[in-house]
Design a protein around this motif. Structure first.
Motif, PDB file in Angstrom:
ATOM      1  N   CYS A 174      51.007 -34.049  19.817  1.00 40.68           N
ATOM      2  CA  CYS A 174      50.337 -35.256  20.300  1.00 40.68           C
ATOM      3  C   CYS A 174      49.015 -34.826  20.907  1.00 40.68           C
ATOM      4  O   CYS A 174      48.722 -33.627  21.018  1.00 40.68           O
ATOM      5  CB  CYS A 174      51.196 -36.001  21.326  1.00 40.68           C
ATOM      6  N   ALA A 176      46.347 -34.432  24.100  1.00 41.20           N
ATOM      7  CA  ALA A 176      46.573 -33.993  25.475  1.00 41.20           C
ATOM      8  C   ALA A 176      46.878 -35.167  26.401  1.00 41.20           C
ATOM      9  O   ALA A 176      47.680 -35.047  27.333  1.00 41.20           O
ATOM     10  CB  ALA A 176      45.340 -33.234  25.980  1.00 41.20           C
ATOM     11  N   THR A 179      50.700 -36.136  26.549  1.00 40.29           N
ATOM     12  CA  THR A 179      51.676 -35.077  26.819  1.00 40.29           C
ATOM     13  C   THR A 179      52.810 -35.538  27.731  1.00 40.29           C
ATOM     14  O   THR A 179      53.993 -35.318  27.440  1.00 40.29           O
ATOM     15  CB  THR A 179      50.970 -33.858  27.440  1.00 40.29           C
ATOM     16  N   GLN A 180      52.474 -36.162  28.832  1.00 37.50           N
ATOM     17  CA  GLN A 180      53.513 -36.581  29.773  1.00 37.50           C
ATOM     18  C   GLN A 180      54.404 -37.664  29.162  1.00 37.50           C
ATOM     19  O   GLN A 180      55.608 -37.695  29.413  1.00 37.50           O
ATOM     20  CB  GLN A 180      52.883 -37.099  31.073  1.00 37.50           C
ATOM     21  N   ARG A 183      56.881 -35.976  26.878  1.00 40.81           N
ATOM     22  CA  ARG A 183      57.803 -35.189  27.701  1.00 40.81           C
ATOM     23  C   ARG A 183      58.861 -36.095  28.340  1.00 40.81           C
ATOM     24  O   ARG A 183      60.046 -35.760  28.367  1.00 40.81           O
ATOM     25  CB  ARG A 183      57.040 -34.419  28.770  1.00 40.81           C
ATOM     26  N   ILE A 190      55.588 -29.252  23.646  1.00 42.98           N
ATOM     27  CA  ILE A 190      54.541 -30.166  23.199  1.00 42.98           C
ATOM     28  C   ILE A 190      53.307 -29.371  22.809  1.00 42.98           C
ATOM     29  O   ILE A 190      52.825 -28.529  23.584  1.00 42.98           O
ATOM     30  CB  ILE A 190      54.208 -31.177  24.309  1.00 42.98           C
ATOM     31  N   ASP A 192      49.347 -29.528  21.538  1.00 43.80           N
ATOM     32  CA  ASP A 192      48.117 -30.302  21.388  1.00 43.80           C
ATOM     33  C   ASP A 192      47.534 -29.970  20.013  1.00 43.80           C
ATOM     34  O   ASP A 192      46.951 -28.902  19.814  1.00 43.80           O
ATOM     35  CB  ASP A 192      47.129 -29.931  22.496  1.00 43.80           C
TER      36      ASP A 192
END
Length: 326
Positions: A174, A176, A179-180, A183, A190, A192
């Protein structure tokens, strides 16, 4: 009734008043509560020629939540007043962006215990993710998986399905900024994709072995990244384009297996295909009901907003899940 129509002569979506269709044979007439917008709806300008004599008041909209209003003479399993959910047939005229829609009763499921908006957000992406991971790849807790496009509709559901099946390594790509988000869905690793060598990273995470299962939910050469990240005798599902083993590294000598998947094929390959589509919907909806899978809806819109929303989706200017509420 109010409906969003597509005119194949000028590729325009419009809000119109059209007659309410009548169900015949095995059709049901559904009073629509909500309908999810999907990229395939906006891409009708590309696949319209696959439909013979498409009318100028064609109504798109595949993912529908609503109530049975009336039934055709052959329908046995539904009656007026039943609440239903379905993923429609893109080659049939009376889709879900309308006050009433027509659908083959054999591909409709009993509505899960969810509100209409969340339910309508699930079929295209969620049922596809289920079919990819469970029906095609047959994932188990012993597997490792790489999902290209974890922040997208199918990818986000696929991560949650992999988590439900207790896979130890759930790797995804995915941007940046997302990312969360991935997650929180359950991704364990993960990457980038804009700033990394994806295959190299997958091999690092798996101690050089690669993953046992892979899913390309993006297209645009991501099939190569997924295939080249597979372990010996690994398997992958391609959702967007055709698998092309000749383009993958050592695909023959590594004994790799490739699957194609089209959710809509469940409408045109007989009773077994229809049952497969229904079962995917029922199983996936059950996990949503139980809270094992979360459904995120970014925006709820009205009829007047649908034409612009579809145009923006086609131009890739929209993000997140959009649902029409009636």
């Amino acid at each position: 009734m109010k409906a969003i129509t597509f005119n194949p002569e000028n590729d325009k979506f419009s809000l119109k008043e059209v007659p309410v269709p009548k169900p015949i044979n095995n059709q049901i007439l559904v009073k629509v509560e909500a309908a999810g917008l999907n990229p395939v709806d906006s891409k009708i300008i590309y696949w319209k020629k696959m439909v013979n004599n498409m009318s100028q008041d064609w109504i798109p909209g595949l993912d529908v939540s609503g109530y049975v209003e009336a039934i055709g003479e052959s329908v046995k399993n539904f009656k007026a007043g039943d609440r239903v959910l379905y993923h429609g047939d893109m080659f049939k005229r009376f889709g879900g962006f309308a006050q009433y829609a027509l659908q083959n009763a054999d591909t409709v499921i009993k509505h899960p215990e969810l509100d209409a908006v969340r339910a309508a957000a699930t079929p295209c992406a969620g049922w596809t993710a289920w079919r990819a991971l469970v029906d095609k790849l047959r994932i188990t807790s012993e597997d490792t998986i790489f999902i290209a496009g974890g922040a997208g509709g199918v990818g986000s559901f696929a991560i949650q399905i992999a988590k439900y099946f207790k896979l130890g390594k759930i790797i995804t790509t995915c941007s940046a900024q997302k990312t969360q988000y991935v997650r929180d869905l359950g991704a364990t690793h993960i990457i980038d994709y804009k700033n990394s060598d994806v295959v190299e990273e997958v091999l690092k995470i798996t101690a050089g072995e690669g993953v046992t299962k892979g899913l390309d939910a993006v297209g645009r050469d991501n099939d190569i990244l997924v295939a080249d990240s597979l372990s010996y005798e690994g398997e992958m599902v391609e959702l967007v384009d055709f698998c092309r083993p000749e383009s993958y590294k050592n695909s023959f000598m590594s004994g790799l297996t490739f699957h194609q998947l089209s959710l809509g094929s469940g409408h045109r390959n007989g009773k077994k295909a229809e049952e497969t589509l229904k079962k995917a919907g029922e199983r996936f909806s059950g996990l949503v009901e139980d809270g094992a899978i979360s459904v995120s809806v970014t925006k709820v819109i009205s009829f007047t907003e649908v034409p612009d929303a579809l145009t923006e989706m086609l131009l890739k200017k929209s993000t997140g899940k959009i649902v029409l509420k009636i």
